[in-house]
Design a protein around this motif. Structure first.
Motif, PDB file in Angstrom:
ATOM      1  N   ALA A   1       0.833  -1.206   0.000  1.00  0.00           N
ATOM      2  CA  ALA A   1       0.000   0.000   0.000  1.00  0.00           C
ATOM      3  C   ALA A   1       0.865   1.252   0.000  1.00  0.00           C
ATOM      4  O   ALA A   1       0.575   2.226  -0.715  1.00  0.00           O
ATOM      5  CB  ALA A   1      -0.937  -0.012   1.211  1.00  0.00           C
TER       6      ALA A   1
ATOM      7  N   GLU B   1       1.063   4.215  -3.033  1.00  0.00           N
ATOM      8  CA  GLU B   1       0.892   5.650  -2.797  1.00  0.00           C
ATOM      9  C   GLU B   1       2.133   6.435  -3.215  1.00  0.00           C
ATOM     10  O   GLU B   1       2.024   7.546  -3.753  1.00  0.00           O
ATOM     11  CB  GLU B   1       0.561   5.894  -1.329  1.00  0.00           C
ATOM     12  CG  GLU B   1      -0.830   5.397  -0.939  1.00  0.00           C
ATOM     13  CD  GLU B   1      -1.297   5.999   0.366  1.00  0.00           C
ATOM     14  OE1 GLU B   1      -2.221   6.833   0.331  1.00  0.00           O
ATOM     15  OE2 GLU B   1      -0.732   5.643   1.421  1.00  0.00           O
TER      16      GLU B   1
ATOM     17  N   LEU C   1      -5.896   0.757   1.675  1.00  0.00           N
ATOM     18  CA  LEU C   1      -6.100   1.948   0.844  1.00  0.00           C
ATOM     19  C   LEU C   1      -7.457   2.582   1.131  1.00  0.00           C
ATOM     20  O   LEU C   1      -7.590   3.814   1.141  1.00  0.00           O
ATOM     21  CB  LEU C   1      -5.992   1.566  -0.630  1.00  0.00           C
ATOM     22  CG  LEU C   1      -4.611   1.085  -1.088  1.00  0.00           C
ATOM     23  CD1 LEU C   1      -4.676   0.568  -2.511  1.00  0.00           C
ATOM     24  CD2 LEU C   1      -3.587   2.212  -0.986  1.00  0.00           C
TER      25      LEU C   1
END
Length: 471
Positions: free
Chosen positions: A392, A396, A429
């Motif tokens: 995750a 990002e 997320l």
């Protein structure tokens, strides 16, 4: 949950799943692995299960690549392509979509269709039908062709259509198809009135006259308007001609994922070109492919990646690259760069332009380095390996570094790894505010634009800005 790089860059991320109705994705070798069920691709039950997994996880759409080509080495099909099922053995996913639509309520579906093999009116009716059958959840991935040398053989063409000509043809193709969808019927032309027996209002149905260099039409489009009228327009291609085409036509663009820096440059250039055409560059959704190995522990994820890597070979890499570009890497001097092909007058420029140009320039790698770099990657995008938080975080970070709006997850051991991603990564997320879940009844366009009720392409879209005669 720890991690996250949302500060200052917290826009919603969109996710699709990149699939083929074939043995495996991305030109890599994985179907014999015990975790993979993808060899069941001719069984509808396999796809129903996959679609449900993808929808339940919160993905925006299930994307199907496709085409009639296959890897060729010289003048014949690649032996390893047949032996291993590398971009060979595929079927037509169009016919799956109505089945999958009956088992889902929010998931979008994107289907690849080439602009050079049939008339725009044929494609227009096909996608209008699919948009009706899915309730407005269909998208069209516009391609000008792939493995064009093989396609030319299959269709009996004397030779490949030049690269830039294919894009000129595509511009006319998309414009005519869009005008059939958008302008052939008034909004209130369809009556279906049992009391009066009136099916449609004659003065609300128009003849569309189009006189282009490559395509012509002067008839009526008989399929009534679908929920979106025009399917969501997707396009892939980061060559200069491809970027210009995407900027003027596409709503969602797939960008070649190489390094974060190069990807960011491609994203910025496409947004710039879109702005020059009077479009809001922030309304475009730019996405890149991503292969994810995730497990409860980082060690487990790296073990899965190692098992996949062990299945790959130079022959598989070379077969795929030849099918995409027309260049047989194994026939070249491994210690020289691709500039040796240019010097010999090779086929650079007509096929796989993006996948050639990335290996040219002052810092061009050697052929041996290209083989090493592409092994296990094929046409795949970014590669991320780790535990759920690591994955995750990396997603990002890549979004922040590139200004991408999302990613297409390219399964390796499907559908198990899609389950893993949905169960382990998507909740993180979502907790970080990076996902927007779909709603039953929403169109794919409304979901991707994050504008409820925005089902239509809109008159401001450049593809509808040309001249057309209606009568």
């Amino acid at each position: 949950m720890a991690g996250g790089v949302t500060a200052g860059h917290s826009k919603t991320l969109h996710f699709g799943v990149f699939e083929v109705m074939g043995a495996q994705v991305g030109g890599t070798y994985s179907w014999p692995h015990p975790r993979s069920e993808s060899i069941g691709y001719l069984d509808p039950a396999h796809w129903i299960r996959t679609a449900k997994i993808v929808e339940d996880a919160g993905f925006d759409f299930l994307f199907f690549a496709g085409g009639y080509g296959y890897p060729m080495i010289g003048e014949d099909i690649s032996r390893v392509s047949v032996e291993k099922g590398i971009n060979f053995g595929g079927a037509d996913p169009d016919y799956l979509i109505p089945i999958l639509a009956q088992h889902t309520t929010t998931l979008g579906f994107v289907v690849t269709q080439s602009t050079g093999l049939d008339h725009p009116a044929q494609l227009a009716r096909r996608f209008a039908t699919l948009d009706h059958l899915t309730g407005g959840r269909i998208g069209w991935n516009i391609v000008t062709g792939a493995s064009q040398n093989a396609v030319a053989d299959v269709f009996g063409h004397e030779g490949m259509v030049p690269h830039d000509t294919r894009y000129d043809m595509a511009a006319e193709y998309v414009e005519l198809a869009s005008r059939l969808w958008e302008e052939a019927w008034d909004d209130d032309a369809l009556r279906a009135d049992r009391a009066t027996g009136e099916f449609a209002r004659p003065d609300g149905v128009h003849r569309v006259v189009f006189d282009g260099e490559h395509y012509r039409s002067r008839g009526y489009f008989s399929t009534p308007p679908s929920p979106q009228r025009t399917p969501v327009l997707f396009q892939a291609g980061t060559s200069p001609k491809g970027r210009a085409f995407a900027a003027g036509n596409a709503e969602c663009v797939f960008v070649q994922a190489t390094t974060p820096e190069r990807t960011a440059a491609a994203v910025a250039d496409i947004r710039r070109l879109a702005a020059e055409r009077g479009r809001d560059p922030e309304l475009l959704r730019l996405m890149a492919g991503m292969t994810v190995f995730v497990a409860e522990t980082s060690e487990g994820a790296h073990a899965l990646a190692a098992e996949f890597d062990a299945m790959q070979s130079d022959e598989i890499v070379a077969s795929l690259y030849a099918g995409n570009t027309g260049i047989d890497l194994l026939s070249l001097d491994p210690d020289l760069t691709l500039h040796q092909v240019l010097g010999a007058g090779g086929p650079i420029g007509q096929m796989g332009t993006s996948n050639i140009e990335r290996f040219l320039g002052d810092d061009a790698p050697t052929v041996r380095e290209i083989l090493d770099q592409l092994r296990g990657r094929g046409t795949r995008g970014f590669r991320v390996v780790g535990d759920p938080v690591e994955v995750a975080d990396r997603i990002e970070q890549l979004a922040a570094a590139t200004d991408l709006d999302g990613f297409l997850i390219e399964p390796v051991f499907a559908p198990g790894d899609l389950c893993d991603f949905g169960e382990l990564v998507m909740p993180i997320l979502r907790a970080r505010g990076r996902l927007r879940d779909g709603e039953p009844g929403a169109s794919l366009r409304a979901r991707l634009t994050e504008r409820p009720g925005a089902h239509r392409l809109g008159a401001a879209h450049p593809v509808l800005g040309g001249s057309v005669v209606t009568a």
